[in-house]
Design a protein around this motif. Structure first.
Motif, short mmCIF file in Angstrom:
data_model
loop_
_atom_site.label_atom_id
_atom_site.label_comp_id
_atom_site.label_asym_id
_atom_site.label_seq_id
_atom_site.Cartn_x
_atom_site.Cartn_y
_atom_site.Cartn_z
N GLN A 188 0.89 -1.15 -0.10
CA GLN A 188 -0.06 -0.03 0.11
C GLN A 188 0.96 1.27 0.09
OE1 GLN A 188 -3.33 0.76 -0.24
NE2 GLN A 188 -3.11 2.74 0.32
N PRO A 189 0.81 2.01 -1.02
CA PRO A 189 1.35 3.48 -1.03
C PRO A 189 1.00 4.58 0.06
CG PRO A 189 0.19 3.44 -2.78
CD PRO A 189 -0.11 1.95 -2.14
N MET A 190 1.82 5.11 0.63
CA MET A 190 1.28 6.06 1.43
C MET A 190 2.16 7.61 1.44
SD MET A 190 2.06 5.66 5.63
CE MET A 190 3.86 5.22 5.74
N THR A 191 1.56 8.52 1.24
CA THR A 191 2.13 9.73 1.08
C THR A 191 2.95 10.30 2.23
OG1 THR A 191 0.12 11.12 1.70
CG2 THR A 191 0.11 10.64 -0.60
N ASP A 192 3.92 11.03 2.18
CA ASP A 192 4.66 11.79 3.31
C ASP A 192 3.69 12.73 4.27
OD1 ASP A 192 6.69 10.59 2.31
OD2 ASP A 192 7.76 12.40 1.56
N ALA A 193 2.57 13.03 3.52
CA ALA A 193 1.73 14.00 4.48
C ALA A 193 0.96 13.00 5.32
CB ALA A 193 0.68 14.93 3.58
N PHE A 194 0.35 11.91 4.79
CA PHE A 194 -0.26 11.04 5.54
C PHE A 194 0.63 10.39 6.71
CE2 PHE A 194 -1.60 6.86 6.87
CZ PHE A 194 -3.17 7.06 6.84
N PHE A 195 1.65 10.09 6.42
CA PHE A 195 2.83 9.62 7.42
C PHE A 195 2.99 10.54 8.60
CE2 PHE A 195 7.26 9.77 8.32
CZ PHE A 195 7.39 8.67 9.20
N GLN A 196 3.29 11.93 8.07
CA GLN A 196 3.63 12.83 9.09
C GLN A 196 2.46 13.31 10.04
OE1 GLN A 196 5.10 15.49 5.90
NE2 GLN A 196 7.31 15.47 6.89
N LYS A 197 1.20 13.13 9.79
CA LYS A 197 0.32 13.36 10.37
C LYS A 197 -0.14 12.32 11.33
CE LYS A 197 -4.82 15.13 10.11
NZ LYS A 197 -4.55 16.05 11.04
N TYR A 198 -0.11 10.88 10.87
CA TYR A 198 -0.73 9.92 11.67
C TYR A 198 0.45 8.85 12.20
CZ TYR A 198 -4.90 11.30 9.51
OH TYR A 198 -6.11 12.08 9.05
N ASN A 199 1.77 9.26 11.87
CA ASN A 199 2.83 8.22 12.67
C ASN A 199 3.06 8.73 14.14
OD1 ASN A 199 6.24 8.26 12.49
ND2 ASN A 199 4.95 6.46 12.97
N ASP A 200 2.59 7.99 14.80
CA ASP A 200 2.95 7.99 16.33
C ASP A 200 4.04 7.28 17.06
OD1 ASP A 200 1.43 5.54 16.37
OD2 ASP A 200 0.04 6.33 17.77
N GLU A 201 4.53 6.15 16.33
CA GLU A 201 5.52 5.20 16.87
C GLU A 201 6.16 4.55 15.77
OE1 GLU A 201 6.02 1.97 20.57
OE2 GLU A 201 4.02 2.23 19.42
N SER A 202 7.45 4.34 15.93
CA SER A 202 8.28 3.54 14.78
C SER A 202 9.45 2.74 15.32
CB SER A 202 8.56 4.49 13.55
OG SER A 202 7.55 4.90 12.84
N TYR A 203 9.80 1.86 14.73
CA TYR A 203 10.91 0.98 15.20
C TYR A 203 11.65 0.50 13.82
CZ TYR A 203 9.53 1.09 19.87
OH TYR A 203 9.06 1.43 21.44
N VAL A 204 12.92 0.68 14.09
CA VAL A 204 13.74 -0.20 12.93
C VAL A 204 14.46 -1.34 13.86
CG1 VAL A 204 15.72 1.29 13.37
CG2 VAL A 204 15.42 0.10 11.14
N TYR A 205 14.51 -2.42 13.17
CA TYR A 205 15.00 -3.73 13.66
C TYR A 205 16.05 -4.03 12.82
CZ TYR A 205 10.29 -3.62 14.69
OH TYR A 205 8.76 -3.36 15.28
N VAL A 206 17.23 -4.71 13.64
CA VAL A 206 18.48 -5.17 13.03
C VAL A 206 18.35 -6.59 12.98
CG1 VAL A 206 21.10 -5.35 13.22
CG2 VAL A 206 19.65 -3.42 14.22
N SER A 207 18.26 -7.14 11.72
CA SER A 207 18.28 -8.72 11.61
C SER A 207 19.39 -9.34 10.85
CB SER A 207 16.81 -9.10 10.60
OG SER A 207 16.83 -10.28 10.21
N SER A 208 20.10 -10.37 11.61
CA SER A 208 21.32 -10.86 10.96
C SER A 208 20.87 -11.58 9.49
CB SER A 208 21.84 -11.86 11.96
OG SER A 208 20.95 -12.86 12.31
#
Length: 235
Positions: A188-208
């Motif tokens: 699903q594509p997501m615009t930056d405007a949508f992301f900036q308005k509704y993003n409240d938490e994010s994590y990046v994971y390190v996977s071997s």
């Protein structure tokens, strides 16, 4: 533990305009998220599918595995709908590091570490996605986004939309100046405007599983992160 502690953005190459290693994964699968609130678990398995496909062989996943992980992390009981309360993203990240999500063959897929990203920071999310292949994004989910999803339209801001609850998606690519996320079995594509308005938490994971031949992504201080994690055993 924050992404900015370990990655110096000024030392990193600028991500390409378009990138992503999602094309070879194939069918993403619903993984139970059409019947229960296991979006965090489905997202984690989607991320595992991408990493393992790129680094070795795609991990087998199915609804039963997703539900089993959901139950193990949250106490969800399929016979008691009242226990279907969703998953705390940080709790799931800790479980993924200590125990690992179990795939359809019973194999455990542990992450090495996880780092918090600054909500709404497009540049930081792009760097994290470029370096580590996938980013887990938590959203305050508006009702308009469900309509857009069913109509195969990009997620974009609609004035007056009402928040229906929280949702977790996995960012796996960047195309047409939009994040491409996986949710409910497809991209699903997501615009930056949508992301900036509704993003409240994010994590990046390190996977071997994503690191070919054990090579660290450029600009990432994995040794320092592992030393810090050794001190923070409860993380």
């Amino acid at each position: 533990m924050k992404f900015t502690t370990y990655v110096k953005e000024t030392l990193l190459p600028t991500p390409p305009t378009e990138f992503g290693h999602d094309h070879g994964v194939g069918h993403w699968k619903m993984l139970g998220n059409d019947t229960v609130g296991d979006c965090v678990i489905a997202g984690g398995l989607h991320e595992t599918m991408l990493w393992s496909h790129y680094g070795s062989a795609t991990a087998p996943t199915d609804k039963a595995a997703a539900i089993a992980n959901y139950s193990a992390i949250t106490g969800y009981d399929p016979d008691d709908p009242s226990t279907d309360k969703g998953t705390d993203v940080a709790d799931a990240a800790s479980y993924r590091r200590h125990t690992g999500l179990v795939d359809a063959d019973g194999a455990h897929h542990r992450i090495v570490a996880y780092l918090a990203l600054t909500p709404g920071d497009v540049g930081q999310h792009l760097q994290a996605l470029y370096l580590f292949g996938a980013v887990g994004i938590g959203l305050e989910f508006p009702d308009s986004a469900m309509t857009q999803f069913h109509n195969h339209q990009p997620w974009d801001v609609v004035p007056g939309a009402k928040i229906e609850g929280g949702h977790y998606v996995s960012a796996v690519a960047r195309r047409d100046d939009r994040f491409v996320v996986v949710t409910w079995g497809r991209e699903q594509p997501m615009t930056d405007a949508f992301f900036q308005k509704y993003n409240d938490e994010s994590y990046v994971y390190v996977s071997s599983e994503y690191l070919k031949d054990g090579h660290d992504p450029e600009g990432f201080d994995l040794a320092q992160l592992q030393a810090d994690l050794a001190k923070l055993r409860a993380v």
